[in-house]
Design a protein around this motif. Structure first.
Motif, short mmCIF file in Angstrom:
data_model
loop_
_atom_site.label_atom_id
_atom_site.label_comp_id
_atom_site.label_asym_id
_atom_site.label_seq_id
_atom_site.Cartn_x
_atom_site.Cartn_y
_atom_site.Cartn_z
N GLU A 58 15.09 -20.02 33.72
CA GLU A 58 15.69 -21.11 32.41
C GLU A 58 14.40 -21.18 31.72
O GLU A 58 14.43 -21.39 30.97
N LYS A 59 13.58 -21.59 32.64
CA LYS A 59 12.02 -22.77 31.70
C LYS A 59 11.26 -21.11 30.79
O LYS A 59 11.13 -21.67 30.12
N LEU A 60 11.65 -20.77 31.64
CA LEU A 60 11.04 -19.23 31.39
C LEU A 60 12.08 -18.77 30.06
O LEU A 60 11.00 -18.28 29.27
N ALA A 61 12.77 -18.53 30.39
CA ALA A 61 13.25 -17.70 28.67
C ALA A 61 13.30 -18.92 27.89
O ALA A 61 13.10 -18.01 26.22
N ASP A 62 13.59 -20.17 27.65
CA ASP A 62 13.62 -20.92 26.94
C ASP A 62 12.47 -21.31 26.35
O ASP A 62 11.71 -21.59 25.27
N ASN A 63 10.88 -20.74 27.04
CA ASN A 63 9.38 -20.80 26.26
C ASN A 63 9.22 -19.06 25.87
O ASN A 63 8.09 -18.75 25.52
N LYS A 64 10.08 -18.17 25.66
CA LYS A 64 9.94 -16.65 25.24
C LYS A 64 9.38 -16.04 26.44
O LYS A 64 8.55 -15.46 25.56
N ILE A 65 9.23 -16.46 27.40
CA ILE A 65 7.67 -15.65 27.76
C ILE A 65 8.92 -14.46 28.79
O ILE A 65 9.90 -14.68 29.90
N MET A 66 8.59 -13.67 28.74
CA MET A 66 8.76 -12.18 29.46
C MET A 66 8.71 -12.04 30.93
O MET A 66 7.72 -12.06 31.03
N PHE A 67 10.05 -11.92 31.77
CA PHE A 67 9.68 -11.99 33.34
C PHE A 67 10.41 -11.05 33.86
O PHE A 67 11.92 -10.98 33.21
N VAL A 89 6.51 -12.66 36.50
CA VAL A 89 6.16 -13.01 34.82
C VAL A 89 4.88 -12.46 34.46
O VAL A 89 4.21 -11.85 34.78
N VAL A 90 5.32 -11.76 32.86
CA VAL A 90 4.40 -11.48 32.18
C VAL A 90 4.12 -12.35 30.61
O VAL A 90 4.69 -12.37 29.98
N ARG A 94 -0.64 -9.44 31.35
CA ARG A 94 -1.47 -9.69 32.52
C ARG A 94 0.19 -10.37 32.58
O ARG A 94 0.53 -10.25 32.08
N ALA A 95 0.80 -9.66 34.61
CA ALA A 95 1.37 -9.71 35.72
C ALA A 95 1.03 -10.85 36.07
O ALA A 95 -0.01 -10.26 36.68
N LEU A 96 1.65 -11.93 36.59
CA LEU A 96 2.06 -11.92 37.91
C LEU A 96 3.07 -12.17 39.03
O LEU A 96 4.30 -12.33 38.58
N ILE A 97 3.18 -12.18 39.75
CA ILE A 97 4.24 -12.00 40.73
C ILE A 97 4.69 -13.48 41.33
O ILE A 97 3.70 -14.01 41.52
N VAL A 98 5.69 -14.40 41.43
CA VAL A 98 6.19 -15.73 41.60
C VAL A 98 7.49 -15.14 42.43
O VAL A 98 8.20 -14.92 43.16
N GLU A 99 6.63 -15.51 43.77
CA GLU A 99 7.65 -15.88 44.62
C GLU A 99 8.36 -17.45 45.26
O GLU A 99 7.06 -17.94 44.95
#
Length: 159
Positions: A58-67, A89-90, A94-99
Motif C-alpha cells: 500500500e505504501k509503494l502504491a500510494d507513492n506511485k512506485i512500480m512493484f 520494486v522498480v 533499478r530493481a530491488l528484491i525485497v523479502e
C-alpha cells in the motif's frame, strides 16, 4: 488470526485514508470499492504472507512506485523448481528484491532463506530483507531504506 488482530486491522483500516471513503457495508463485507476481497493479508485480490507485506504494498502504491508481488522466479542451480519473491520494486531503471520475514522464518525455513539468498546473489545482489516486525513498527523507515537502494545516486547497483 486472533480476534485482537482482526479488530486491530479493522480499526486501522477505518482510520486510514483509503477507507474513509468506503461505505459501512463494504467495510463489513471485507471487499474494496471494486468488490475484490480485502483482508488483513490480501492486496488487490492477491493473498500475501502478512499484514506487513500488505502495508508495504500500500505504501509503494500510494507513492506511485512500480512493484511486483509474489513473483514466481526461476533461480539457476536452486534445488527448488521455482520460488516466489515477496516483492520486486522498480524505480530509476533499478530493481530491488525485497523479502519480508515473519516468525515462520526461523530454523529450517531460515536455512532455506540463506540458500535462496546465495542462489539469487549469484545472479542479482540488489536485495534487502526486513522482518515483519520492522515493517509493522516503522513502515516509513523501511520505505526510506528501499528508496535509498533504488536511488541512482546511491552508487553501484551491487551496493
Amino acid at each position: 488470526f486472533s480476534s485482537f488482530n482482526c479488530i486491530y486491522f479493522f480499526i486501522s483500516r477505518v482510520i486510514s485514508f483509503g477507507w474513509l471513503k468506503r461505505t459501512p457495508s463494504s467495510i463489513l463485507s471485507w471487499k474494496d470499492e471494486r468488490g475484490i476481497p480485502d483482508t488483513p493479508t490480501t492486496y488487490r485480490g492477491i493473498e500475501l504472507k502478512s499484514p506487513g507485506h500488505k502495508s508495504l504494498c500500500e505504501k509503494l502504491a500510494d507513492n506511485k512506485i512500480m512493484f511486483m508481488i509474489e513473483a514466481p522466479t526461476f533461480i539457476p542451480f536452486d534445488a527448488k523448481n521455482y520460488r516466489k519473491i515477496d516483492l520486486i520494486v522498480v524505480k530509476n531503471d533499478r530493481a530491488l528484491i525485497v523479502e519480508i520475514d515473519g516468525s515462520g522464518h526461523l530454523g529450517q525455513k531460515r536455512e532455506d532463506d540463506y540458500r535462496r539468498d546465495y542462489a539469487i546473489d549469484d545472479n542479482w545482489s540488489h536485495q534487502i530483507r526486513f522482518s515483519h516486525r520492522e515493517v509493522m513498527d516503522d513502515l516509513d523507515l523501511v520505505f526510506k531504506r528501499i528508496m535509498k537502494k533504488l536511488d541512482k545516486n546511491y552508487g553501484d547497483i551491487r551496493n
